[in-house]
Design a protein around this motif. Structure first.
Motif, PDB file in Angstrom:
ATOM      1  N   ASP A  75     -25.432  73.154   7.123  1.00 49.71           N
ATOM      2  CA  ASP A  75     -25.938  72.329   6.018  1.00 49.71           C
ATOM      3  C   ASP A  75     -25.073  72.332   4.759  1.00 49.71           C
ATOM      4  N   VAL A  76     -23.761  72.161   4.915  1.00 50.38           N
ATOM      5  CA  VAL A  76     -22.898  71.955   3.748  1.00 50.38           C
ATOM      6  C   VAL A  76     -23.013  70.472   3.417  1.00 50.38           C
ATOM      7  N   ALA A  77     -23.684  70.179   2.307  1.00 52.54           N
ATOM      8  CA  ALA A  77     -24.020  68.795   1.970  1.00 52.54           C
ATOM      9  C   ALA A  77     -22.812  68.015   1.467  1.00 52.54           C
ATOM     10  N   ALA A  78     -22.764  66.756   1.872  1.00 52.62           N
ATOM     11  CA  ALA A  78     -21.778  65.796   1.368  1.00 52.62           C
ATOM     12  C   ALA A  78     -22.538  64.501   1.113  1.00 52.62           C
ATOM     13  N   ASP A  79     -21.955  63.618   0.313  1.00 51.33           N
ATOM     14  CA  ASP A  79     -22.730  62.417  -0.023  1.00 51.33           C
ATOM     15  C   ASP A  79     -22.808  61.407   1.125  1.00 51.33           C
TER      16      ASP A  79
END
Length: 133
Positions: free
Chosen positions: A115-119
């Motif tokens: 869950d490493v968030a990116a747009d």
């Protein structure tokens, strides 16, 4: 937030992946709208490949694209959703196996950071490069 490529580059542990994406012409795709789920192998994961493999792949763009797109699933699949799955269809066309019985494994690779968030999606960091059959 940044897109998947910029997010990965900022962490500093995806130099090989970034170089491979650039060589394969996939940077613009992964900077696109998405959403994408990327199982991203670290530089250490690439280092575990037999000597010369990465250099060979950088010269064999069709095979490099096949391997890189095998790390991408369409849509934004968060860890909570991944754990409910037994497999997922990759952009490359083949399925990856998912085993959530002891942590989360994608084929033989352990997810080390989910869950490493990116747009435009999400990155799950893995410890082994995924190779399609």
């Amino acid at each position: 937030m940044a897109d998947i490529v910029d997010t990965a580059v900022k962490t500093g542990s995806f130099n090989t992946l970034a170089a491979a994406l650039k060589a394969a012409g996939l940077v613009e795709t992964l900077k696109g709208a998405g959403p994408f789920t990327v199982f991203a192998p670290t530089d250490e994961a690439f280092a575990k490949l037999p000597e010369g493999t990465v250099d060979g792949l950088l010269k064999d763009i069709p095979q490099l694209k096949k391997i890189l797109t095998y790390h991408v699933v369409s849509g934004k699949v968060m860890a909570a959703d991944v754990t409910k799955l037994k497999s997922a269809k990759t952009v490359q066309g083949s399925d990856v196996k998912i085993d959530a019985s002891n942590g989360v494994k994608i084929n033989d690779s352990q997810v080390t950071a989910p869950d490493v968030a990116a747009d435009n999606g999400v990155i799950h960091i893995i410890d082994t490069v995924l190779i399609p059959a």
